[in-house]
Scaffold this motif. Structure first.
Motif, PDB file in Angstrom:
ATOM      1  N   PRO A  59       2.375  12.430  -4.100  1.00 34.35           N
ATOM      2  CA  PRO A  59       2.469  12.391  -5.380  1.00 34.35           C
ATOM      3  C   PRO A  59       3.165  13.810  -6.002  1.00 34.35           C
ATOM      4  O   PRO A  59       3.009  14.908  -5.223  1.00 34.35           O
ATOM      5  CB  PRO A  59       1.219  12.383  -6.259  1.00 34.35           C
ATOM      6  CG  PRO A  59       0.136  11.997  -5.255  1.00 34.35           C
ATOM      7  CD  PRO A  59       0.796  12.388  -3.863  1.00 34.35           C
ATOM      8  N   ASN A  71       0.924  -1.115   0.037  1.00 39.73           N
ATOM      9  CA  ASN A  71      -0.020  -0.096   0.026  1.00 39.73           C
ATOM     10  C   ASN A  71       0.916   1.317   0.088  1.00 39.73           C
ATOM     11  O   ASN A  71       0.137   2.343   0.679  1.00 39.73           O
ATOM     12  CB  ASN A  71      -1.091   0.084   1.131  1.00 39.73           C
ATOM     13  CG  ASN A  71      -1.758  -1.134   1.376  1.00 39.73           C
ATOM     14  OD1 ASN A  71      -2.913  -1.115   0.765  1.00 39.73           O
ATOM     15  ND2 ASN A  71      -1.578  -2.046   1.793  1.00 39.73           N
ATOM     16  N   ALA A 109       1.140   3.445  -2.105  1.00 39.36           N
ATOM     17  CA  ALA A 109       0.694   4.739  -2.497  1.00 39.36           C
ATOM     18  C   ALA A 109       0.021   5.508  -1.370  1.00 39.36           C
ATOM     19  O   ALA A 109      -0.074   6.613  -1.433  1.00 39.36           O
ATOM     20  CB  ALA A 109      -0.368   4.200  -3.368  1.00 39.36           C
ATOM     21  N   ARG A 110      -0.449   4.974  -0.343  1.00 32.70           N
ATOM     22  CA  ARG A 110      -1.209   5.432   0.839  1.00 32.70           C
ATOM     23  C   ARG A 110       0.004   6.178   1.515  1.00 32.70           C
ATOM     24  O   ARG A 110      -0.540   7.418   2.094  1.00 32.70           O
ATOM     25  CB  ARG A 110      -1.590   4.648   1.608  1.00 32.70           C
ATOM     26  CG  ARG A 110      -2.196   5.071   3.168  1.00 32.70           C
ATOM     27  CD  ARG A 110      -2.517   3.851   3.988  1.00 32.70           C
ATOM     28  NE  ARG A 110      -3.159   4.643   5.313  1.00 32.70           N
ATOM     29  CZ  ARG A 110      -3.176   3.912   6.366  1.00 32.70           C
ATOM     30  NH1 ARG A 110      -3.382   2.532   6.139  1.00 32.70           N
ATOM     31  NH2 ARG A 110      -3.536   4.495   7.437  1.00 32.70           N
ATOM     32  N   THR A 160       2.520   7.769   0.096  1.00 27.07           N
ATOM     33  CA  THR A 160       3.299   8.636  -1.055  1.00 27.07           C
ATOM     34  C   THR A 160       2.512   9.854  -1.178  1.00 27.07           C
ATOM     35  O   THR A 160       1.293  10.030  -1.550  1.00 27.07           O
ATOM     36  CB  THR A 160       3.408   7.846  -2.115  1.00 27.07           C
ATOM     37  OG1 THR A 160       4.235   6.687  -2.035  1.00 27.07           O
ATOM     38  CG2 THR A 160       4.058   8.740  -3.345  1.00 27.07           C
TER      39      THR A 160
END
Length: 566
Positions: free
Chosen positions: A205, A198, A200-201, A203
Motif C-alpha cells: 500500500p 486477491n 491486495a495480497r 500490493t
C-alpha cells in the motif's frame, strides 16, 4: 505417582525407571505412615462426626458448582471420572481427617527458635576473601602415548563406554501436503483468477510521511492557515507556535494504520508538500502536511505466478490428504509393501540404514528424520516386519514407518575404537597427574611456602576474590569451589576441580566476615516459614518412625511388585 511423573516426563515410565527413581519406596513410605497413624488413632479412640465429615466434603473445591456451593451432580461426576464410589471417598476423607488430628497435635503452630534463626542468619550471611590460582592441565602435558598394556587395561576397565548400541534400519514415508502437491495440475487460468481476486495480497500500500501542527483552538488554526496561504511556509508557522519540526512529525504510515481517522482522510487527500484545511482531530484542531509520498507497488503476475501456483497446489493437496492417507492404508491392508503402496501414490520412501536410540548413526553423526523423538520411541518398541500405526506430524500430516532390520548392541573391539580410547586415556592420565601435582603444591602452601612463590614457579599470578557468599555459583571457582572455600577455617587451604578446562584450583581463605545483621529479623518471612515447615516434617517423621517400631509393620512385597508391573 507413576501416572503423574509419566505425564511430567512426557513418556510412560518403565518398571526399571520407576524403581531407579525410588517411586516404589516413596509410595511405600506414604502407605506405612498412613497405616501407623490409623492404628494410633484407633488406640486413641479418635473419630469424626457425620456433620464434620459432611462439612469437609462440602468445602472441597472440586465438588463446588458455579455458585461456589456444594453441588451433588459435580460430586458424582468427579468421583465417576476417577473411578471412586461415594462411600469410598467418604471413608478416605474421614481417614485423612482423623490422621490430621494427630499430625496437627504434633506439628501445628511450629515456630523456628530464635537461636536457630540467628545461627541460620550467621551461616547464610557470612562472606569470605580467598586467594587462588587455577593450575591448568598444560602443567603436566604433553602426555606420552600409552603402551599397549596400559591401553588394553584401560579399555577393559571401561569397555562399557565403547560398546556399540543397538541400531535399527527404518524405512519412512512422510505424508504432508507438500509431499503430494502437484503444481503441474494448476492451470494458468486458475493462477490468473486467483491473482485478480486477491490483488491486495500482492500490493504494497501507499505510505505517507505525515506532519501535524496542533493548535489551542479552531480560530488559532484558521489564522495559521491564512498565513500559510498568504505566503508563509509551514516551517515558519511551526516555529511561530514555539515548536520544532521534530515536534510535529507524526510518522510514516499506510492509511489504515493512522490512529486518527480524521487525520488519515486529510493526509491521503493531499498532494505531496500540500498543507490541509483545518482538521478537527481527536486531540484538537490541527493542520496536516505530507512532505513525502511512497506510491503503492503492485507485484506483476509474472513475478508471483510460481508462488500462486505452489500455494494453490498445497491447498488442493491439503484437501485430498486424508484420501491419500486412506488409500495408503488400504493398499497396505491389501498386501502391498511400503514401497509398492508409496510408488502407486507417488510418495517417496526414505530408508535410514542405521540409527540408535539417541538418533545417531554408527559414525556418531546426527541423523535427520521427521518427528525424531516420537519416531525413535515408537520404532524401538516395534519389531521387524510389523506394520505400525502412523505418527502424526502436526495437525495435517502423517509419518508411516517400518523397522527393516535390527543390529543388536555389542562390545566393540579395541581396534575399532583405538583413537577414542587413546584420547580418553590421555585425558584421564593428565587429570590424574594434575591432581597429584596440585596436591603437592597444596601441602607446600599449607606448610608455609608463600603463595606468590608457588604461582611464580608455575608462571601464574595469585588472584584475590572478595565477598564470596555461601552457595553462590562463582564464575571462577564454580559451585563446588565455593563449597570447598566454606569447608575450611580462616587460613585454611584447599584444592578443587575448576569449572573450566579441567584445571585444578588451589586456594587459601584469608578473611572471614560475619554479616552486619544476624538476628532473626534478617531472615525473610518466607524462609522462616520454610524452616518451620521442615522442622514440623522432621517431628512427624520421628513420630512415624516411633509408631512403626511400636506397632510393627509388615509389607506385602508381591503386591508392590504386581502394582509396578501394570
Amino acid at each position: 505417582q507413576l501416572s503423574v511423573l509419566s505425564q511430567q516426563f512426557g513418556t510412560r515410565l518403565t518398571r526399571e525407571q520407576a524403581t531407579a527413581l525410588g517411586i516404589d519406596q516413596q509410595v511405600l513410605a506414604q502407605l506405612v505412615a498412613g497405616a501407623v497413624l490409623d492404628e494410633q488413632a484407633s488406640e486413641m479412640n479418635l473419630g469424626l462426626s457425620r456433620d464434620r465429615l459432611a462439612q469437609l466434603t462440602s468445602e472441597d473445591p472440586a465438588f463446588q458448582g458455579p455458585d461456589g456451593r456444594f453441588n451433588r451432580q459435580q460430586f458424582d461426576y468427579v468421583l465417576q471420572q476417577v473411578g471412586m464410589r461415594p462411600e469410598d471417598y467418604l471413608r478416605n476423607r474421614e481417614q485423612v481427617a482423623i490422621r490430621q488430628q494427630i499430625v496437627e497435635a504434633v506439628s501445628d503452630g511450629m515456630k523456628t527458635p530464635e537461636a536457630y534463626l540467628r545461627a541460620f542468619a550467621l551461616y547464610r550471611g557470612e562472606d569470605r576473601t580467598v586467594e587462588f590460582i587455577a593450575i591448568p592441565r598444560s602443567t603436566v602435558e604433553p602426555i606420552a602415548e600409552p603402551t599397549q598394556e596400559q591401553l588394553t587395561a584401560f579399555f577393559e576397565d571401561n569397555k562399557a563406554n565403547y560398546a556399540a548400541p543397538e541400531y535399527r534400519k527404518i524405512s519412512l514415508v512422510k505424508l504432508e501436503p507438500a509431499d503430494i502437491a502437484d503444481e503441474s495440475a494448476i492451470t494458468d487460468e486458475a493462477v490468473k483468477d486467483y491473482y485478480d481476486n486477491n490483488i491486495a495480497r500482492f500490493t504494497t500500500p501507499e505510505k505517507r510521511r505525515i506532519e501535524q501542527l496542533v493548535f489551542a483552538n479552531e480560530d488559532a488554526a484558521k489564522a495559521a492557515l491564512e498565513r500559510i496561504r498568504g505566503g508563509a511556509t509551514f516551517e515558519e508557522t511551526v516555529a511561530a507556535e514555539g515548536k520544532t519540526m521534530q515536534d510535529v512529525a507524526l510518522g510514516t504510515f499506510e492509511k489504515e494504520r493512522v490512529a486518527d481517522p480524521s487525520i488519515a482522510e486529510a493526509a491521503f487527500a493531499l498532494e505531496q508538500g500540500q498543507v490541509s484545511d483545518v482538521v478537527r482531530g481527536s486531540f484538537g484542531f490541527l493542520l496536516v502536511r505530507v512532505p513525502e509520498i511512497t506510491p503503492a507497488v503492485v507485484r506483476p503476475l509474472a513475478e508471483v505466478q510460481n508462488e500462486i501456483r505452489r500455494d494453490l497446489a498445497l491447498d488442493e493437496a491439503s484437501r485430498v490428504l486424508l484420501d491419500v492417507h486412506d488409500s495408503y492404508e488400504d493398499a497396505r491392508a491389501g498386501g502391498e509393501t511400503m514401497q509398492e503402496a508409496a510408488d502407486r501414490l507417488k510418495l517417496r520412501v526414505v530408508t535410514v540404514e542405521a540409527i540408535d536410540r539417541q538418533g545417531l548413526a554408527p559414525d556418531g553423526s546426527e541423523v535427520s528424520v521427521p518427528e525424531k523423538q516420537a519416531l525413535l520411541r515408537e520404532a524401538f518398541e516395534s519389531d521387524v516386519g510389523v506394520e505400525n500405526p502412523p505418527i502424526s506430524i502436526g495437525a495435517s500430516g502423517f509419518l508411516f514407518y517400518e523397522v527393516e532390520g535390527i543390529t543388536p548392541a555389542r562390545d566393540r573391539t579395541l581396534d575399532e575404537v583405538r583413537d577414542r580410547v587413546v584420547a580418553d586415556w590421555k585425558q584421564q592420565e593428565a587429570a590424574t597427574r594434575l591432581a597429584a601435582r596440585a596436591e603437592e603444591l597444596r601441602k607446600q602452601l599449607a606448610d608455609g611456602k608463600p603463595f606468590a612463590d608457588i604461582a611464580t614457579e608455575l608462571g601464574l599470578e595469585v588472584q584475590t576474590k572478595r565477598g564470596v557468599k555461601r552457595e553462590s555459583d562463582d564464575v571462577d571457582l564454580g559451585r563446588s569451589g565455593v563449597s570447598a572455600v566454606f569447608g575450611v577455617a580462616q587460613g585454611g587451604t584447599g584444592l578443587v576441580a575448576g569449572p573450566q578446562d579441567g584445571a585444578q584450583i588451589l586456594f587459601r581463605v584469608t578473611e572471614v566476615f560475619a554479616p552486619a545483621a544476624a538476628g532473626p529479623e534478617s531472615v525473610p518471612d518466607q524462609t522462616q516459614q520454610a524452616l518451620a515447615s521442615g522442622m514440623a516434617d522432621d517431628l512427624l517423621d520421628q513420630l512415624v518412625a516411633r509408631l512403626q517400631a511400636q506397632y510393627g509393620v509388615t509389607v506385602n512385597r508381591s503386591a508392590i511388585t504386581q502394582a509396578l508391573s501394570f
